[in-house]
Motif scaffolding. Structure first.
Motif, PDB file in Angstrom:
ATOM      1  N   LYS A  43       0.827  -1.216   0.000  1.00 53.12           N
ATOM      2  CA  LYS A  43       0.000   0.000   0.000  1.00 53.12           C
ATOM      3  C   LYS A  43       0.859   1.263   0.000  1.00 53.12           C
ATOM      4  CE  LYS A  43      -4.258  -1.857   1.941  1.00 53.12           C
ATOM      5  NZ  LYS A  43      -5.271  -1.776   3.016  1.00 53.12           N
ATOM      6  N   SER A  44       2.117   1.099   0.395  1.00 47.36           N
ATOM      7  CA  SER A  44       3.041   2.239   0.384  1.00 47.36           C
ATOM      8  C   SER A  44       3.475   2.594  -1.035  1.00 47.36           C
ATOM      9  CB  SER A  44       4.274   1.900   1.220  1.00 47.36           C
ATOM     10  OG  SER A  44       4.962   0.789   0.668  1.00 47.36           O
ATOM     11  N   GLY A  45       3.145   1.742  -2.008  1.00 44.57           N
ATOM     12  CA  GLY A  45       3.543   1.987  -3.391  1.00 44.57           C
ATOM     13  C   GLY A  45       4.754   1.174  -3.818  1.00 44.57           C
ATOM     14  N   GLU A  46       5.405   0.522  -2.870  1.00 46.57           N
ATOM     15  CA  GLU A  46       6.570  -0.301  -3.191  1.00 46.57           C
ATOM     16  C   GLU A  46       6.127  -1.674  -3.672  1.00 46.57           C
ATOM     17  OE1 GLU A  46      10.028   1.170  -0.189  1.00 46.57           O
ATOM     18  OE2 GLU A  46       8.386   0.006   0.715  1.00 46.57           O
ATOM     19  N   ARG A  47       6.987  -2.306  -4.455  1.00 46.75           N
ATOM     20  CA  ARG A  47       6.686  -3.650  -4.900  1.00 46.75           C
ATOM     21  C   ARG A  47       7.724  -4.616  -4.348  1.00 46.75           C
ATOM     22  NH1 ARG A  47       8.310  -5.916 -10.372  1.00 46.75           N
ATOM     23  NH2 ARG A  47       9.918  -6.580  -8.918  1.00 46.75           N
ATOM     24  N   SER A  48       7.278  -5.780  -3.995  1.00 44.23           N
ATOM     25  CA  SER A  48       8.189  -6.784  -3.463  1.00 44.23           C
ATOM     26  C   SER A  48       9.060  -7.363  -4.581  1.00 44.23           C
ATOM     27  CB  SER A  48       7.398  -7.930  -2.818  1.00 44.23           C
ATOM     28  OG  SER A  48       6.789  -8.736  -3.822  1.00 44.23           O
ATOM     29  N   GLN A  49      10.029  -8.124  -4.177  1.00 50.47           N
ATOM     30  CA  GLN A  49      10.831  -8.871  -5.137  1.00 50.47           C
ATOM     31  C   GLN A  49       9.942  -9.908  -5.823  1.00 50.47           C
ATOM     32  OE1 GLN A  49      14.546 -10.464  -3.560  1.00 50.47           O
ATOM     33  NE2 GLN A  49      14.196 -12.391  -4.649  1.00 50.47           N
ATOM     34  N   VAL A  50      10.204 -10.184  -7.089  1.00 48.88           N
ATOM     35  CA  VAL A  50       9.465 -11.223  -7.803  1.00 48.88           C
ATOM     36  C   VAL A  50      10.093 -12.574  -7.469  1.00 48.88           C
ATOM     37  CG1 VAL A  50       8.708 -12.104 -10.040  1.00 48.88           C
ATOM     38  CG2 VAL A  50       8.905  -9.638  -9.671  1.00 48.88           C
ATOM     39  N   GLU A  51       9.287 -13.466  -6.928  1.00 52.44           N
ATOM     40  CA  GLU A  51       9.764 -14.812  -6.601  1.00 52.44           C
ATOM     41  C   GLU A  51       9.382 -15.751  -7.740  1.00 52.44           C
ATOM     42  OE1 GLU A  51      11.618 -15.604  -4.179  1.00 52.44           O
ATOM     43  OE2 GLU A  51      11.452 -13.887  -2.819  1.00 52.44           O
ATOM     44  N   LEU A  52      10.383 -16.367  -8.360  1.00 55.78           N
ATOM     45  CA  LEU A  52      10.151 -17.310  -9.451  1.00 55.78           C
ATOM     46  C   LEU A  52      10.666 -18.688  -9.048  1.00 55.78           C
ATOM     47  CD1 LEU A  52      11.386 -14.429 -10.951  1.00 55.78           C
ATOM     48  CD2 LEU A  52      10.240 -15.611 -12.828  1.00 55.78           C
ATOM     49  N   MET A  53       9.993 -19.727  -9.524  1.00 49.90           N
ATOM     50  CA  MET A  53      10.399 -21.087  -9.182  1.00 49.90           C
ATOM     51  C   MET A  53      10.139 -22.021 -10.360  1.00 49.90           C
ATOM     52  SD  MET A  53       9.222 -23.460  -5.963  1.00 49.90           S
ATOM     53  CE  MET A  53       9.892 -22.267  -4.809  1.00 49.90           C
ATOM     54  N   THR A  54      11.191 -22.705 -10.778  1.00 50.18           N
ATOM     55  CA  THR A  54      11.059 -23.691 -11.845  1.00 50.18           C
ATOM     56  C   THR A  54      10.492 -24.997 -11.291  1.00 50.18           C
ATOM     57  OG1 THR A  54      13.270 -24.589 -11.507  1.00 50.18           O
ATOM     58  CG2 THR A  54      13.066 -22.701 -13.003  1.00 50.18           C
TER      59      THR A  54
ATOM     60  N   ARG B  38      -0.483 -27.354  -7.831  1.00 48.55           N
ATOM     61  CA  ARG B  38      -1.001 -26.434  -6.810  1.00 48.55           C
ATOM     62  C   ARG B  38       0.042 -26.190  -5.722  1.00 48.55           C
ATOM     63  NH1 ARG B  38      -7.096 -27.931  -5.144  1.00 48.55           N
ATOM     64  NH2 ARG B  38      -6.950 -25.814  -4.316  1.00 48.55           N
ATOM     65  N   MET B  39       0.767 -27.218  -5.345  1.00 50.49           N
ATOM     66  CA  MET B  39       1.829 -27.052  -4.357  1.00 50.49           C
ATOM     67  C   MET B  39       2.985 -26.241  -4.944  1.00 50.49           C
ATOM     68  SD  MET B  39       0.748 -28.499  -1.578  1.00 50.49           S
ATOM     69  CE  MET B  39       2.126 -28.950  -0.540  1.00 50.49           C
ATOM     70  N   TRP B  40       3.281 -26.479  -6.204  1.00 50.65           N
ATOM     71  CA  TRP B  40       4.323 -25.716  -6.907  1.00 50.65           C
ATOM     72  C   TRP B  40       3.940 -24.243  -6.959  1.00 50.65           C
ATOM     73  CZ3 TRP B  40       5.299 -26.753 -12.859  1.00 50.65           C
ATOM     74  CH2 TRP B  40       6.312 -25.885 -13.326  1.00 50.65           C
ATOM     75  N   ALA B  41       2.700 -23.939  -7.338  1.00 51.98           N
ATOM     76  CA  ALA B  41       2.254 -22.552  -7.450  1.00 51.98           C
ATOM     77  C   ALA B  41       2.250 -21.838  -6.103  1.00 51.98           C
ATOM     78  CB  ALA B  41       0.859 -22.509  -8.070  1.00 51.98           C
ATOM     79  N   LYS B  42       2.067 -22.586  -5.029  1.00 49.10           N
ATOM     80  CA  LYS B  42       2.025 -21.982  -3.690  1.00 49.10           C
ATOM     81  C   LYS B  42       3.420 -21.657  -3.159  1.00 49.10           C
ATOM     82  CE  LYS B  42       1.015 -24.725  -0.317  1.00 49.10           C
ATOM     83  NZ  LYS B  42       0.269 -25.617   0.592  1.00 49.10           N
ATOM     84  N   SER B  43       4.417 -22.389  -3.601  1.00 50.74           N
ATOM     85  CA  SER B  43       5.764 -22.259  -3.041  1.00 50.74           C
ATOM     86  C   SER B  43       6.366 -20.859  -3.177  1.00 50.74           C
ATOM     87  CB  SER B  43       6.695 -23.306  -3.660  1.00 50.74           C
ATOM     88  OG  SER B  43       6.265 -24.615  -3.317  1.00 50.74           O
ATOM     89  N   PRO B  44       6.243 -20.159  -4.332  1.00 48.12           N
ATOM     90  CA  PRO B  44       6.757 -18.783  -4.395  1.00 48.12           C
ATOM     91  C   PRO B  44       6.061 -17.844  -3.412  1.00 48.12           C
ATOM     92  CG  PRO B  44       6.377 -19.644  -6.594  1.00 48.12           C
ATOM     93  CD  PRO B  44       5.765 -20.617  -5.644  1.00 48.12           C
ATOM     94  N   LEU B  45       4.749 -18.074  -3.181  1.00 46.60           N
ATOM     95  CA  LEU B  45       4.023 -17.250  -2.215  1.00 46.60           C
ATOM     96  C   LEU B  45       4.608 -17.396  -0.814  1.00 46.60           C
ATOM     97  CD1 LEU B  45       0.277 -17.720  -3.193  1.00 46.60           C
ATOM     98  CD2 LEU B  45       1.453 -15.526  -2.960  1.00 46.60           C
TER      99      LEU B  45
END
Length: 328
Positions: A190-201, A235-242
């Motif tokens: 909400k401060s306008g900043e963006r987090s790092q993008v987490e990617l996982m193969t 579904r477990m793979w997609a959750k891991s970056p979160l």
């Protein structure tokens, strides 16, 4: 002496030494829940109806655990759909997994959370949307973005570029997208900043599964291959970056606790102890019920047996010869 802090209460539930509170918890030899299957068969009713009737007796516990915007009827309606898959689980583990889910303010609807059967144990598993909900509840997060990049999608990632130009994903919606290759997640604060993008193969997800998931290893070793990693890998793979996001943006303790509760369930531990719980009696009861459920499922030859005690012999008066020796 009263236990005033959550840390003290959790210690009381897991300590080998009973406290005043733990001594007062009465656990019957066989609770109404443990008679679930026998009762259903004897009454001629369905197991699901009998199980739901039993759970409704704990309505006050679920009301206390759930946030105000989720009522017990809504929560139990989702539970009813799950019950046929959990009917062979121990009632103690069903109640504990559902209370853990409720304490995080999640509904086991298959979107925010699920309750699965690991053998005869019911286990709470938060889904990706469950983590998103807790992130949004912090009041710090504006939006959470997550997705899967497929082989034929258009995407780019340049870590050295400033946000939002460092990452782009454009799904190929009009053609064959191919197989998923990368899962990602990021959030705008909400401060306008963006987090790092987490990617996982996929390879990274498999490495996490193989190294950390005890339920996956148990299912592999037994040949059952029925863990959630087996049946719902994507579904477990997609959750891991979160699950990595809190490490970079520092969110609430509830999100950290959610991850610990998931890990506890994967390890076969009592999850309610890792949830935001403030009820000492419930914690102690969870430990006792879990130990009893595990003991009941173990092969008879491996169950702990009571220690043999040496019989005390009655005291004998010393003989005349012994008295003479003592005087020398």
């Amino acid at each position: 002496m009263a236990l005033t802090s959550l840390k003290a209460r959790v210690k009381a539930a897991t300590s080998d030494e009973p406290t005043v509170e733990s001594v007062t918890v009465a656990v019957p030899e066989q609770s109404a829940g443990e008679q679930l299957h026998t009762t259903a068969q004897g009454d001629g009713g369905t197991l699901t109806d009998t199980a739901m009737t039993w759970l409704e007796r704990y309505g006050a516990d679920f009301t206390a655990a759930l946030p105000s915007h989720i009522n017990v009827a809504q929560f139990l309606a989702a539970v009813r759909d799950l019950m046929p898959k959990l009917i062979r689980c121990t009632p103690a583990s069903v109640r504990q997994s559902l209370l853990t889910c409720a304490r995080f303010g999640l509904v086991p609807d298959g979107v925010h959370a699920v309750i699965v059967a690991e053998g005869r144990t019911a286990v709470f598993i938060p889904m990706a949307q469950g983590y998103v909900r807790l992130m949004m509840n912090t009041g710090q997060v504006g939006t959470v973005r997550r997705g899967m990049i497929h082989e034929n999608d258009e995407w780019s990632y340049e870590p050295s570029a400033p946000a939002p130009h460092d990452f782009m994903h454009r799904p190929n919606l009009l053609g064959d997208r191919g197989e998923p290759v990368i899962a990602y997640a990021f959030c705008w604060m909400k401060s306008g900043e963006r987090s790092q993008v987490e990617l996982m193969t996929r390879a990274e997800a498999e490495e996490i599964r193989d190294e950390y998931s005890q339920s996956y290893r148990r299912a592999e070793d037994s040949g059952a291959k029925n863990s959630f990693w087996h049946t719902h890998f994507n579904r477990m793979w997609a959750k891991s970056p979160l699950r990595r996001l809190p490490k970079t943006v520092g969110m609430s303790a509830a999100i950290v606790a959610l991850g610990r509760a998931e890990e506890a369930g994967d390890a076969g531990e009592v999850q309610v102890i890792h949830a935001p719980v403030e009820d000492t009696v419930l914690l102690v009861e969870a430990e006792v019920q879990h130990a009893r459920a595990e003991a009941s499922q173990a092969p008879e030859e491996t169950r702990p047996r009571p220690l043999l005690r040496k019989r005390s012999q009655p005291k004998r008066s010393p003989s005349r010869a012994a008295r003479k020796r003592a005087r020398r």
